[in-house]
Write a protein that holds these residues in place. Structure first.
Motif, PDB file in Angstrom:
ATOM      1  N   THR A   1      23.141 -51.371  11.789  1.00 28.62           N
ATOM      2  CA  THR A   1      22.232 -51.470  12.255  1.00 28.62           C
ATOM      3  C   THR A   1      21.025 -52.406  12.007  1.00 28.62           C
ATOM      4  OG1 THR A   1      22.351 -49.281  12.789  1.00 28.62           O
ATOM      5  CG2 THR A   1      20.323 -49.720  13.610  1.00 28.62           C
TER       6      THR A   1
ATOM      7  N   TYR B   1      30.372 -40.753  19.576  1.00 28.10           N
ATOM      8  CA  TYR B   1      30.308 -41.529  18.246  1.00 28.10           C
ATOM      9  C   TYR B   1      30.764 -42.718  17.814  1.00 28.10           C
ATOM     10  CZ  TYR B   1      28.376 -42.477  13.697  1.00 28.10           C
ATOM     11  OH  TYR B   1      28.152 -43.110  12.209  1.00 28.10           O
TER      12      TYR B   1
ATOM     13  N   LEU C   1      20.757 -51.970  19.855  1.00 29.50           N
ATOM     14  CA  LEU C   1      21.467 -51.092  21.031  1.00 29.50           C
ATOM     15  C   LEU C   1      22.082 -49.684  20.771  1.00 29.50           C
ATOM     16  CD1 LEU C   1      19.720 -52.409  23.626  1.00 29.50           C
ATOM     17  CD2 LEU C   1      18.038 -51.052  22.513  1.00 29.50           C
ATOM     18  N   LEU C   2      23.133 -50.708  20.977  1.00 25.51           N
ATOM     19  CA  LEU C   2      24.518 -49.687  21.125  1.00 25.51           C
ATOM     20  C   LEU C   2      24.622 -48.811  19.308  1.00 25.51           C
ATOM     21  CD1 LEU C   2      26.760 -51.664  22.782  1.00 25.51           C
ATOM     22  CD2 LEU C   2      25.722 -49.302  23.619  1.00 25.51           C
TER      23      LEU C   2
ATOM     24  N   THR D   1      22.222 -46.472  18.907  1.00 28.67           N
ATOM     25  CA  THR D   1      22.530 -45.296  19.635  1.00 28.67           C
ATOM     26  C   THR D   1      23.689 -43.818  19.192  1.00 28.67           C
ATOM     27  OG1 THR D   1      21.595 -46.223  22.013  1.00 28.67           O
ATOM     28  CG2 THR D   1      23.111 -44.201  22.187  1.00 28.67           C
ATOM     29  N   ALA D   2      24.534 -44.622  19.211  1.00 28.25           N
ATOM     30  CA  ALA D   2      25.900 -44.220  18.071  1.00 28.25           C
ATOM     31  C   ALA D   2      25.134 -43.355  17.194  1.00 28.25           C
ATOM     32  CB  ALA D   2      26.753 -44.615  18.389  1.00 28.25           C
TER      33      ALA D   2
ATOM     34  N   VAL E   1      21.590 -40.822  18.177  1.00 32.84           N
ATOM     35  CA  VAL E   1      22.076 -39.906  19.733  1.00 32.84           C
ATOM     36  C   VAL E   1      23.256 -38.785  19.557  1.00 32.84           C
ATOM     37  CG1 VAL E   1      21.906 -39.508  21.322  1.00 32.84           C
ATOM     38  CG2 VAL E   1      19.987 -41.410  20.994  1.00 32.84           C
ATOM     39  N   LEU E   2      24.815 -39.908  19.026  1.00 35.37           N
ATOM     40  CA  LEU E   2      25.622 -39.655  19.135  1.00 35.37           C
ATOM     41  C   LEU E   2      26.160 -38.615  18.216  1.00 35.37           C
ATOM     42  CD1 LEU E   2      26.867 -42.302  21.787  1.00 35.37           C
ATOM     43  CD2 LEU E   2      25.963 -39.920  22.008  1.00 35.37           C
TER      44      LEU E   2
ATOM     45  N   PHE F   1      29.280 -42.911  29.176  1.00 32.09           N
ATOM     46  CA  PHE F   1      28.458 -41.791  28.505  1.00 32.09           C
ATOM     47  C   PHE F   1      27.535 -40.999  29.251  1.00 32.09           C
ATOM     48  CE2 PHE F   1      26.934 -45.622  26.228  1.00 32.09           C
ATOM     49  CZ  PHE F   1      27.207 -45.352  25.147  1.00 32.09           C
TER      50      PHE F   1
END
Length: 326
Positions: A13, A115, A152-153, A156-157, A160-161, A311
């Motif tokens: 990231t 994820y 962003l992806l 987010t993974a 959040v995921l 999602f």
């Protein structure tokens, strides 16, 4: 291995973020205007070129070469862009290492939950982008938008995921797990990449038509609209047959696992919606009377339905596909 995978994803990231900054610097320098230093007109009479390449007036006062600052700025922009590409490639290598170590730790293919699925789709997207750059280096400035999507992806993974490694449920213990999900992942990664030039095309096409309001002011450093529209088509034309095969493979797997090939489960329904929209995109692209702006919007709409399937369906709906934990 699980902890190593988590650390690699975190580093990935950050590297993608640095790559985005590199592309942003290239973008900003490409838009900058250098004001040349000039002497009054009366001092330029009889001016000569000095030994250092600058201009020297009769009074011996050096005047900056008007092309010099612009060339230096262009070189800096080029360097920033190359650094951005290099960091993107490094991020992709770390991304792959994170997926491989996750798979080793789980003793299975690393796409058993949201994820892992998001990480794999984003990896396919970035690798496809690097392949595009090798073929068409002039599209490099799209890297700013691609790396933004990657940040962003992947973030987010990760934030959040994230799901700890757990064994696959019995319903997924099948060779169809590899066949079906791998093709869905590959097609989704290409659709992800294809959405980037589709959005950029709309921005650049508006700029080329004379629009100067935001966000079209961002578009003046993008590649030509025609080249981005062509890239969008090539990616979708390549991804659509793979996606079609993935849907068919899913139906075959459903017949073997649940005794019916199709039951309008929420994920099946949204997959069908995506398939129809992407088929409509290709049909519209082959129809000369359909405006290219509408074609681009269809590509974006198709990707929006894919994101809804990934999602929205997984989080808000319950169905036979709900076994793969978030």
């Amino acid at each position: 291995m699980s902890a190593l995978s988590d650390q690699l994803v975190s580093i990935t990231t950050m590297v993608y973020l640095l790559a985005m900054i590199g592309h942003a610097v290239e973008y900003a320098l490409g838009n900058s205007r250098t004001v040349a230093v000039t002497a009054p007109a009366r001092e330029l009479v009889g001016a000569a070129v000095g030994a250092g390449g600058g201009v020297v007036t009769e009074r011996g006062t050096p005047v900056a070469d008007p092309a010099g600052p612009a060339q230096r700025t262009a070189r800096r922009a080029e360097l920033a862009g190359r650094i951005g590409v290099g960091l993107t490639a490094l991020g992709a290598a770390l991304h792959l290492a994170g997926l491989v170590t996750r798979g080793i730790a789980a003793e299975r293919m690393p796409w058993g939950n949201m994820y892992e699925f998001v990480l794999t789709v984003s990896f396919i997207g970035v690798v496809a982008w690097l392949v595009v750059l090798v073929k068409v280096p002039s599209l490099r400035r799209l890297g700013l938008f691609l790396t933004l999507v990657m940040v962003l992806l992947v973030a987010t993974a990760e934030l959040v995921l994230y799901t700890p490694i757990v064994p696959l449920v019995p319903a997924l213990n099948s060779y169809w797990f590899i066949v079906h999900v791998s093709t869905i992942v590959f097609a989704s990664g290409l659709f992800l990449l294809g959405a980037v030039p589709a959005v950029a095309y709309l921005m650049r096409a508006g700029y080329e038509r004379g629009k100067r309001s935001f966000p079209y002011t961002l578009a003046k450093r993008l590649p030509a609209a025609a080249s981005m529209e062509r890239l969008t088509f090539v990616l979708h034309a390549f991804a659509f047959p793979i996606f079609t095969f993935a849907v068919i493979a899913g139906a075959v797997w459903a017949e073997a696992a649940w005794g019916r090939p199709w039951g309008w489960d929420p994920k099946e329904t949204w997959s069908f919606i995506s398939w129809v929209i992407y088929a409509g995109y290709l049909h519209a692209r082959a129809t000369p009377s359909v405006k290219r702006n509408l074609v681009a919007w269809l590509a974006i709409l198709g990707f929006a339905t894919m994101m809804m399937n990934l999602f929205g369906v997984n989080i808000f709906f319950t169905g036979l596909h709900s076994y793969a934990d978030v």
